[in-house]
Design an enzyme around this catalytic site. Sequence first.
Site, short mmCIF file in Angstrom:
data_model
loop_
_atom_site.label_atom_id
_atom_site.label_comp_id
_atom_site.label_asym_id
_atom_site.label_seq_id
_atom_site.Cartn_x
_atom_site.Cartn_y
_atom_site.Cartn_z
N LYS A 172 0.87 -1.09 0.10
CA LYS A 172 -0.03 -0.16 -0.17
C LYS A 172 0.79 1.51 0.16
CE LYS A 172 -3.32 3.13 0.64
NZ LYS A 172 -4.33 3.40 -0.50
N LYS A 240 -0.02 11.57 6.11
CA LYS A 240 0.14 10.58 7.11
C LYS A 240 0.88 9.46 6.12
CE LYS A 240 -2.86 7.85 7.41
NZ LYS A 240 -3.33 6.46 6.73
P1 NAP Z 1 -11.79 9.45 7.40
O1 NAP Z 1 -13.16 9.79 6.47
O2 NAP Z 1 -11.25 10.68 7.89
O3 NAP Z 1 -12.37 8.40 8.69
C1 NAP Z 1 -11.58 7.99 9.74
C2 NAP Z 1 -12.37 6.87 10.30
O4 NAP Z 1 -11.69 6.77 11.33
C3 NAP Z 1 -13.63 7.64 11.16
O5 NAP Z 1 -14.57 6.67 11.19
C4 NAP Z 1 -13.22 8.07 12.54
O6 NAP Z 1 -13.96 8.11 13.38
C5 NAP Z 1 -12.14 6.88 12.81
N1 NAP Z 1 -11.15 7.20 13.89
C6 NAP Z 1 -10.07 7.87 13.44
N2 NAP Z 1 -9.32 8.04 14.89
C7 NAP Z 1 -10.04 7.31 15.74
C8 NAP Z 1 -9.66 6.93 17.04
N3 NAP Z 1 -8.53 7.20 17.60
N4 NAP Z 1 -10.68 6.06 17.37
C9 NAP Z 1 -11.68 5.69 16.92
N5 NAP Z 1 -12.15 5.96 15.62
C10 NAP Z 1 -11.08 6.66 15.17
O7 NAP Z 1 -10.78 8.74 6.53
P2 NAP Z 1 -10.95 7.65 5.53
O8 NAP Z 1 -10.86 8.22 4.22
O9 NAP Z 1 -12.25 6.72 5.72
O10 NAP Z 1 -9.71 6.50 5.82
C11 NAP Z 1 -9.88 5.35 6.51
C12 NAP Z 1 -8.48 4.84 6.32
O11 NAP Z 1 -8.66 4.39 4.95
C13 NAP Z 1 -7.18 5.58 6.52
O12 NAP Z 1 -5.98 4.87 7.16
C14 NAP Z 1 -6.76 5.97 5.04
O13 NAP Z 1 -5.43 6.32 4.72
C15 NAP Z 1 -7.40 4.65 4.53
N6 NAP Z 1 -7.70 5.01 2.79
C16 NAP Z 1 -8.41 6.12 2.55
C17 NAP Z 1 -8.78 5.98 1.18
C18 NAP Z 1 -9.49 7.23 0.74
O14 NAP Z 1 -9.50 7.58 -0.67
N7 NAP Z 1 -10.10 8.00 1.65
C19 NAP Z 1 -8.23 5.40 0.24
C20 NAP Z 1 -7.61 4.06 0.44
C21 NAP Z 1 -7.12 4.03 1.95
P3 NAP Z 1 -14.98 9.58 13.62
O15 NAP Z 1 -16.15 9.51 12.70
O16 NAP Z 1 -15.12 9.62 15.06
O17 NAP Z 1 -13.98 10.82 13.32
#
Ligand code: NAP
Length: 296
Positions: A172, A240
């Site tokens: 990744k 990150k």
């Molecule tokens: P996001 O929309 O910012 O969502 C983050 C999620 O993590 C939310 O549900 C948040 O809860 C939760 N969270 C964060 N810190 C936490 C903690 N300390 N305890 C409990 N829950 C926590 O991010 P995302 O885009 O979905 O990304 C999630 C993961 O997938 C990341 O590692 C990212 O790098 C990866 N990813 C993202 C993409 C993309 O295009 N977006 C693509 C591939 C991979 P709250 O709702 O309470 O804030």
Amino acid sequence: MAERIGFIGLGIMGRGMARNLLNAGFPLTVWNRTAARAEELVAAGAALAASPAALAGQSEIIISCVSDTPDVEAVLLGEQGAIHGAQAGALVIDMSTISPQATRTIGAKLAERGVAMLDAPVSGGSEGAAKGTLSIMVGGEAANVERARPAFEAMGKTITHVGALGDGQTVKLANQILVVGNTMAMAEALLFAQASGVDLQHTYDALKNGAAGSWMFTNRAPQILQRDWRPGFTIDLQEKDLRLALTAAEQVGVPLLGTSLIANLYRTLQQRGLGAEGNHALVKALEALSGFEVGA
Ligand code: NAP
């Protein structure tokens, strides 16, 4: 009979992935730190757990998709973490993007309780999560990958078992090196076309299906032309991932010259308070340097 799945983290990615598991017929329990974000899935038929530990108590497969390494540690190993509710024989699948090394440490702690782990980070953006077309890169034991395959097939299209636990995260991070290279190339190309006075829509139409096309250019250049900075993937998460990639590269002794330059540009955008914008807003760093503005 489909295994019972618990899904932790209903952010931009998690909510689409969980929805596809539900649509595929898996009995689903969800938990999200901000409870309001779980409402949509509960209305669609998912059960709601009061904590990751409670969720784990009702699940045979536990999936996490949260932001960063400390967040995965919190939801899996913390005070209310899944480890405290998981039964021996359960399988944890972390689909966040986090440190490969920390992944192996978390896996060892779960193994002490008889709980197996896969790392299965994803690529394909928020669009891929919503449509169930993600690329999933999986690390861990083959038998566990086969056990998880029906769930992976509900969320993704390309499922690749790349190696042992932690190797999914390494692949990744290689993906993220490609992502930022493509983003930088897109930003420079659009800025050059803008400054040269050619029509940007014609530029887009001419280039998108050629040899230099990319997922990034196809999906995010139109957003740049509209100056629409809503995130599929935020600048904060992009920074990150670059931090994780640069740390891992240092450990194996490989220079990432282009990637470190781009990481520095993302940091300047964070300093300007733009961390919640989409990663295509990288173009703003180049605009600040050049004095030109795309789509203006
Ligand atoms: P996001 O929309 O910012 O969502 C983050 C999620 O993590 C939310 O549900 C948040 O809860 C939760 N969270 C964060 N810190 C936490 C903690 N300390 N305890 C409990 N829950 C926590 O991010 P995302 O885009 O979905 O990304 C999630 C993961 O997938 C990341 O590692 C990212 O790098 C990866 N990813 C993202 C993409 C993309 O295009 N977006 C693509 C591939 C991979 P709250 O709702 O309470 O804030």
